[in-house]
Structure formats: C-alpha cells, structure tokens
Design an enzyme around this catalytic site. Sequence first.
Site, PDB file in Angstrom:
ATOM      1  N   GLU A  39      33.868  -8.090  63.243  1.00 20.93           N
ATOM      2  CA  GLU A  39      33.482  -9.352  63.568  1.00 20.93           C
ATOM      3  C   GLU A  39      34.654 -10.348  62.711  1.00 20.93           C
ATOM      4  O   GLU A  39      34.951 -10.052  61.435  1.00 20.93           O
ATOM      5  CB  GLU A  39      32.149  -9.807  63.033  1.00 20.93           C
ATOM      6  CG  GLU A  39      31.856 -11.329  63.210  1.00 20.93           C
ATOM      7  CD  GLU A  39      31.973 -11.854  64.686  1.00 20.93           C
ATOM      8  OE1 GLU A  39      31.534 -11.462  65.539  1.00 20.93           O
ATOM      9  OE2 GLU A  39      32.629 -13.067  64.446  1.00 20.93           O
ATOM     10  N   TYR A  43      28.380 -12.823  61.707  1.00 19.05           N
ATOM     11  CA  TYR A  43      27.319 -12.068  62.357  1.00 19.05           C
ATOM     12  C   TYR A  43      26.403 -12.832  63.163  1.00 19.05           C
ATOM     13  O   TYR A  43      25.920 -13.856  62.624  1.00 19.05           O
ATOM     14  CB  TYR A  43      26.717 -11.200  61.123  1.00 19.05           C
ATOM     15  CG  TYR A  43      27.582 -10.163  60.806  1.00 19.05           C
ATOM     16  CD1 TYR A  43      28.416  -9.337  61.247  1.00 19.05           C
ATOM     17  CD2 TYR A  43      28.038 -10.495  59.190  1.00 19.05           C
ATOM     18  CE1 TYR A  43      29.345  -8.602  60.464  1.00 19.05           C
ATOM     19  CE2 TYR A  43      28.933  -9.783  58.539  1.00 19.05           C
ATOM     20  CZ  TYR A  43      29.473  -8.853  59.197  1.00 19.05           C
ATOM     21  OH  TYR A  43      30.471  -7.976  58.677  1.00 19.05           O
ATOM     22  N   THR A  46      27.919 -16.494  68.778  1.00 17.40           N
ATOM     23  CA  THR A  46      27.620 -17.841  69.304  1.00 17.40           C
ATOM     24  C   THR A  46      26.186 -18.052  69.218  1.00 17.40           C
ATOM     25  O   THR A  46      25.709 -19.170  68.771  1.00 17.40           O
ATOM     26  CB  THR A  46      28.127 -18.295  70.676  1.00 17.40           C
ATOM     27  OG1 THR A  46      29.520 -17.713  70.831  1.00 17.40           O
ATOM     28  CG2 THR A  46      27.796 -19.363  71.271  1.00 17.40           C
ATOM     29  N   ALA A 118      39.955  -8.156  65.945  1.00 14.57           N
ATOM     30  CA  ALA A 118      40.596  -6.774  66.659  1.00 14.57           C
ATOM     31  C   ALA A 118      41.258  -7.120  67.889  1.00 14.57           C
ATOM     32  O   ALA A 118      40.848  -8.155  68.793  1.00 14.57           O
ATOM     33  CB  ALA A 118      39.412  -5.913  66.926  1.00 14.57           C
ATOM     34  N   ASP A 318      28.982 -12.023  77.625  1.00 16.01           N
ATOM     35  CA  ASP A 318      29.493 -13.252  78.170  1.00 16.01           C
ATOM     36  C   ASP A 318      30.921 -12.840  78.757  1.00 16.01           C
ATOM     37  O   ASP A 318      31.110 -13.409  79.749  1.00 16.01           O
ATOM     38  CB  ASP A 318      29.800 -14.347  77.228  1.00 16.01           C
ATOM     39  CG  ASP A 318      28.449 -15.022  76.708  1.00 16.01           C
ATOM     40  OD1 ASP A 318      27.588 -14.765  77.510  1.00 16.01           O
ATOM     41  OD2 ASP A 318      28.453 -16.226  76.311  1.00 16.01           O
ATOM     42  N   ALA A 326      22.070 -14.703  76.062  1.00 16.13           N
ATOM     43  CA  ALA A 326      22.043 -13.911  75.064  1.00 16.13           C
ATOM     44  C   ALA A 326      21.247 -12.541  75.425  1.00 16.13           C
ATOM     45  O   ALA A 326      21.442 -11.594  75.044  1.00 16.13           O
ATOM     46  CB  ALA A 326      21.281 -14.514  74.042  1.00 16.13           C
ATOM     47  N   HIS A 450      -8.950 -18.552  78.635  1.00 21.58           N
ATOM     48  CA  HIS A 450      -9.461 -19.921  78.687  1.00 21.58           C
ATOM     49  C   HIS A 450      -9.291 -20.482  77.463  1.00 21.58           C
ATOM     50  O   HIS A 450     -10.176 -20.230  76.726  1.00 21.58           O
ATOM     51  CB  HIS A 450     -10.278 -20.324  79.677  1.00 21.58           C
ATOM     52  CG  HIS A 450     -10.586 -21.530  79.734  1.00 21.58           C
ATOM     53  ND1 HIS A 450      -9.889 -22.331  80.802  1.00 21.58           N
ATOM     54  CD2 HIS A 450     -11.499 -22.500  79.504  1.00 21.58           C
ATOM     55  CE1 HIS A 450     -10.365 -23.605  80.939  1.00 21.58           C
ATOM     56  NE2 HIS A 450     -11.466 -23.517  80.076  1.00 21.58           N
TER      57      HIS A 450
HETATM   58  C1  LIG Z   1      24.821 -24.603  72.692  1.00 19.73           C
HETATM   59  C2  LIG Z   1      24.638 -23.415  73.103  1.00 19.73           C
HETATM   60  C3  LIG Z   1      22.905 -22.935  73.481  1.00 19.73           C
HETATM   61  C4  LIG Z   1      22.756 -21.812  73.995  1.00 19.73           C
HETATM   62  N1  LIG Z   1      21.350 -21.713  74.145  1.00 19.73           N
HETATM   63  C5  LIG Z   1      21.086 -20.291  74.855  1.00 19.73           C
HETATM   64  C6  LIG Z   1      19.792 -20.002  75.070  1.00 19.73           C
HETATM   65  O1  LIG Z   1      18.693 -20.902  74.586  1.00 19.73           O
HETATM   66  N2  LIG Z   1      19.362 -18.835  75.458  1.00 19.73           N
HETATM   67  C7  LIG Z   1      20.327 -17.794  75.752  1.00 19.73           C
HETATM   68  O2  LIG Z   1      20.042 -17.027  76.385  1.00 19.73           O
HETATM   69  N3  LIG Z   1      21.762 -18.154  75.671  1.00 19.73           N
HETATM   70  C8  LIG Z   1      22.100 -19.419  75.214  1.00 19.73           C
HETATM   71  N4  LIG Z   1      23.462 -19.638  74.978  1.00 19.73           N
HETATM   72  C9  LIG Z   1      24.334 -18.723  75.426  1.00 19.73           C
HETATM   73  C10 LIG Z   1      24.448 -17.335  74.438  1.00 19.73           C
HETATM   74  O3  LIG Z   1      24.866 -18.056  73.113  1.00 19.73           O
HETATM   75  C11 LIG Z   1      25.552 -16.490  74.907  1.00 19.73           C
HETATM   76  O4  LIG Z   1      25.318 -15.909  76.101  1.00 19.73           O
HETATM   77  C12 LIG Z   1      25.637 -15.178  73.782  1.00 19.73           C
HETATM   78  O5  LIG Z   1      25.940 -15.637  72.491  1.00 19.73           O
HETATM   79  C13 LIG Z   1      26.466 -14.273  74.297  1.00 19.73           C
HETATM   80  O6  LIG Z   1      26.348 -12.924  73.460  1.00 19.73           O
HETATM   81  P1  LIG Z   1      27.945 -12.251  73.278  1.00 19.73           P
HETATM   82  O7  LIG Z   1      27.582 -11.303  72.191  1.00 19.73           O
HETATM   83  O8  LIG Z   1      28.573 -11.817  74.552  1.00 19.73           O
HETATM   84  O9  LIG Z   1      28.949 -13.205  72.677  1.00 19.73           O
HETATM   85  P2  LIG Z   1      28.908 -14.126  71.529  1.00 19.73           P
HETATM   86  O10 LIG Z   1      27.679 -14.564  71.076  1.00 19.73           O
HETATM   87  O11 LIG Z   1      29.862 -15.399  71.672  1.00 19.73           O
HETATM   88  O12 LIG Z   1      29.743 -13.178  70.331  1.00 19.73           O
HETATM   89  C14 LIG Z   1      31.114 -12.992  70.376  1.00 19.73           C
HETATM   90  C15 LIG Z   1      31.511 -12.405  69.072  1.00 19.73           C
HETATM   91  O13 LIG Z   1      32.815 -11.816  68.980  1.00 19.73           O
HETATM   92  C16 LIG Z   1      33.418 -12.320  68.019  1.00 19.73           C
HETATM   93  N5  LIG Z   1      34.942 -12.138  68.407  1.00 19.73           N
HETATM   94  C17 LIG Z   1      35.739 -12.648  69.259  1.00 19.73           C
HETATM   95  N6  LIG Z   1      36.947 -12.327  69.284  1.00 19.73           N
HETATM   96  C18 LIG Z   1      36.964 -11.103  68.561  1.00 19.73           C
HETATM   97  C19 LIG Z   1      38.010 -10.462  67.995  1.00 19.73           C
HETATM   98  N7  LIG Z   1      39.038 -10.258  68.824  1.00 19.73           N
HETATM   99  N8  LIG Z   1      37.456  -9.569  67.096  1.00 19.73           N
HETATM  100  C20 LIG Z   1      36.544  -9.489  66.548  1.00 19.73           C
HETATM  101  N9  LIG Z   1      35.541 -10.360  66.650  1.00 19.73           N
HETATM  102  C21 LIG Z   1      35.903 -11.056  67.802  1.00 19.73           C
HETATM  103  C22 LIG Z   1      33.146 -13.821  67.871  1.00 19.73           C
HETATM  104  O14 LIG Z   1      33.565 -14.390  66.398  1.00 19.73           O
HETATM  105  C23 LIG Z   1      31.789 -13.740  68.000  1.00 19.73           C
HETATM  106  O15 LIG Z   1      31.051 -13.811  66.930  1.00 19.73           O
HETATM  107  C24 LIG Z   1      23.667 -20.781  74.345  1.00 19.73           C
HETATM  108  C25 LIG Z   1      25.021 -21.094  74.258  1.00 19.73           C
HETATM  109  C26 LIG Z   1      25.517 -22.445  73.546  1.00 19.73           C
HETATM  110  C27 LIG Z   1      26.875 -22.654  73.222  1.00 19.73           C
END
Ligand SMILES: Cc1cc2nc3c(=O)[nH]c(=O)nc-3n(C[C@H](O)[C@H](O)[C@H](O)COP(=O)(O)OP(=O)(O)OC[C@H]3O[C@@H](n4cnc5c(N)ncnc54)[C@H](O)[C@@H]3O)c2cc1C
Length: 474
Positions: A39, A43, A46, A118, A318, A326, A450
């Site tokens: 990471e 941890y 997003t 990475a 994502d 999430a 209820h």
């Molecule tokens: C304001 C906001 C509100 C949201 N509310 C919701 C909600 O209520 N419910 C919901 O389901 N979703 C919500 N989401 C969406 C949700 O945050 C994402 O869908 C989710 O975080 C995706 O998870 P992920 O593991 O794919 O990526 P992420 O959570 O983006 O994690 C990716 C991680 O990879 C790391 N990383 C990136 N490149 C590298 C690299 N080269 N080497 C090492 N580490 C790296 C990043 O630093 C990050 O920590 C929201 C998003 C935002 C912005």
Amino acid sequence: MVVGDISTGTEVLVIGAGPGGYVAAIRAGQLGLDVTLVEKDAYGGTCLNYGCIPSKAMITASDLAYDASHAEDMGIYTKLDVNYGEMVEWKDGVVSQLTGGVEKLCKANGVTLMEGRAEFADENSVRVVHEGEGQGSETVEFEQAIISTGSRPIEIPGFEFDGEHVLDSRQALAMEDVPESIVIVGAGYIGMELAGVLAKLGSDVTVVEMLDSVLPAYEDDLARPVKKKADELGIDFHFGQAAKEWEESGDGITVMTEDEDGEVSEFGAEKVLVAVGRQPVTDTLNLEDAGIETDEMGFIETDDRARTEKDHIYAIGDVAGEPMLAHKASKEGQVAAEVIAGEPSALDYQAMPAAVFTDPEIGTVGLTEDEAEEQGFEPVVGRFPFQASGRALTTGHSEGFVRIVADEPSGFVLGAQIVGPEASELVAELGLAIEMGATLEDVAATVHTHPTLSEAVMECAENALGHAIHTLNR
Ligand SMILES: Cc1cc2nc3c(=O)[nH]c(=O)nc-3n(C[C@H](O)[C@H](O)[C@H](O)COP(=O)(O)OP(=O)(O)OC[C@H]3O[C@@H](n4cnc5c(N)ncnc54)[C@H](O)[C@@H]3O)c2cc1C
C-alpha cells in the site's frame, strides 16, 4: 546495503489495501497462502480514508444537527451551535479506528504488510518504490498477483484540484470550516451526498449538472424525493450546464458554465467541489510490462473469476469496472483469493446492491421493471409508500416508497428500488430474497416485527400479490 538490492518473494502479491485489496489479502491468508499486501498511502483505501466512511460520518453528524433544529412539530426547540472542528475530529477518530482495525486483521491473518508504490517489472515481479524518507525500491517476485489500485476523481479541464479553491471529494471531506458558499459540479451520488451535508451545516450550495436531473443513474421517481428535499434545504440547481472555467474574484471565486446553446452563466462562491466521476488508477502500474492492456477508459477487463488476460494476475474493485462500490470490490477480492486457493468461486452480480446516502436514502438491488422486461420476464410490480408505515411516521421521516419487481408467472423476486428512511438497510433483505430465489409469497409470508420500517417490504410484496392490508391494492 542499498535498499534497491533487496529482493523478496511471495505466493500472492496484492497491490492496494482498499476494500478490494485488504479483503483479498485477509481471505488469501485464511486459506493458508503466503500473502504480501503493498500500500502506498493508507490502509483501508479510498473507502475508509476518503470516501464511504468519512462521508457517512459527516452525513450522520449533519443530519443530527439539522433534525435537532427542525423538530418544532415534535415540541423540540433548539438553538444550533455546531463546532465544525470537533465534528471533523470525531469523523477522523472513526476513520482511524477502522483503518487501525484493518492493519491488525491483516497481521492476524498472516499477511505481510509492505509500504510503497508497486509497479510491474515483468509478469512475475514488481518494483516497490518507497517515496519520501528511506527512498529506494525493492523487488518482490510473485506467483500470483491481485491488482486493486482503486480509482481517483476525474479532473475536468480548467479545474485543476488545488485543495484551496477547487476541491475533490477527499479535500471537501477534510475542510477546516464550512464554506459560506460552494458550487458543486456534478449531481451524482458523491455530489448530492456532500451537497446535503454542507447545506444542513448552513452553507449556501449551488449544484451545476450537465444532464437534466439529479442522480441521473437512477430512475426518475427515486431521484424525485431527493431533489424535493434538496430544494427544501435551499440547494440551488442549474441543469444542462457544463463547467468551463473559474477565476478568483474578491475573496472567493466565480465559476463559469455553458449550456448547449453556448450561453454562459456565472456562479460566485467561496469554493468549488468537482464531483463528475472517478477513473481507475491503472496508469501508474507499468501494466505493459506485465502484458496487460486496459480498455480506453483505463479499466482492466476480467473474467467471472476476476482473472485478467494473464491467468495468474487478477484485477478487482474500481480498476475492474463499474459499479465502483466498496462491497463489490470486497466480494471480488474474496472470489480472487478463493480462485487462487483452488476453490470453485465465481462472480455473480445478480443481487449487487447499491445505496445513495442522500436525504432520503436510495437503495436498489437487482432489476428495474424496464430491465426485467428487456430480459424477457413478465414483471409484476408491488409498491408501498412510507406514508402508510406507522414506524416511518413515528420517526418523522415518511417520504418515499418501497418497490419490488418480480416475475409474475413464477413469483420470483427480481429486483427492488427503495427511496426513503433507511433504504440502504432495507434493501439488504431483498438482496437476500433474490440470492435465495425467494418468491413474493416467501417475502409476504415472513412475519416482520411491528412497528418497523421493514414491514414496508412485506406489505410491498403483499401489494404485488394483490392483498396488501395497509394500502389499496393494484
Ligand atoms: C466520497 C466518496 C464516497 C463513497 N461512498 C461510498 C459508499 O457509501 N458505498 C460504497 O460502496 N462505495 C462508496 N464509495 C466508493 C468506494 O470508496 C470505492 O468503490 C472503493 O474504495 C473501491 O475499493 P478498491 O479496493 O477498488 O480501491 P480503493 O479503495 O481506491 O483502494 C485502492 C488502494 O490502492 C492504493 N494504490 C494505488 N496504486 C498503488 C500502487 N501502485 N501501489 C500500492 N498501492 C497503490 C491506494 O493508495 C489505495 O489505498 C465512495 C467513494 C467516494 C470518493
């Protein structure tokens, strides 16, 4: 020794510790695999740090403040006094409790944690670059890898994020004060959730949106109660407007927008929040060196076992495409780990729920009526308004409705759309119904406590069957 000399090996390398990556790493650890999780930032990714959790914390706090100062009809009179700094501190505490928990759970499941960014060196190794202090890089060789690098906000031309005048959602959630006024570009779920928070805390909110409605991804009748409440909160909407540029003016800014006839409008505010969507983080990974291509939007294509075009490299969350949520990322993470461990897991999106935490909330799962028809079903639709729910009336929130879409000949529940109080929670029951192949009869025959909001789900199934007690039937 130079840091770059170190070379380590792992069975499963997970890149990115968001809800996709950390869940994949923990599941792989549970299955006895040797796992390394890299990471570069924090941890929890997003979701825990800059997305789901901080936004929901701020929604809870602003709702509490707003509801407490708008409860005269319950005989409650308050003078609102919000200390925004303390509110943000509380939100940050929730975030750090959860991110600390992620780190502990990873360690408890035998996951090796590595800090750094990475990038692929070839199909079986990455360089982990340590930025800042103790710079340098090390090589990690892997047998299998899971890419879970998530997404970032889309920047539009003319609106470079500077954290001061032009904010992305992460910066908006970390502001030190409530701005007196703000322009929000984009009426999607992130824009609308934050618009509600800021309006409830007293900010003068203007929303500009290129399309012609709020929450354009949702059916009109679901978005309507959200728009109605936003109007009541004094949020000023301008549809059919594309944001073009901004300039400093006085102690604030002016945002210029253009409609389809080229007519320019100007909106003055203290800040502008740009929330027009998110894009996958795949451009910083050297994917070419791993032999993986992305589509034109930058997403990585995967099969139903989360595998990319390289069988030993998986992509989840994502980076693997919509819906960018999430729980979808976490589910894909579990599947990827189980597939790597040789289990017969596969992805199934039939009952993937989604929630919007606006006021009122929206919760959806499965098919809409139109989608059911397109897929050749003969949909029957049940409806139940929260106005007819005793529990909803006792909470002071009785706007909205529950709708269930089922297949008439078989009775199978195919989908549900809810707008109203606790829609994000209520939709879970209907997700289970779809997952289990339940029929309308099954949902209607289940005794619901209820008075609860969940009775609306039961009554809605009864309505589809033509025998609801507390509403007129079809
Ligand atoms: C304001 C906001 C509100 C949201 N509310 C919701 C909600 O209520 N419910 C919901 O389901 N979703 C919500 N989401 C969406 C949700 O945050 C994402 O869908 C989710 O975080 C995706 O998870 P992920 O593991 O794919 O990526 P992420 O959570 O983006 O994690 C990716 C991680 O990879 C790391 N990383 C990136 N490149 C590298 C690299 N080269 N080497 C090492 N580490 C790296 C990043 O630093 C990050 O920590 C929201 C998003 C935002 C912005």
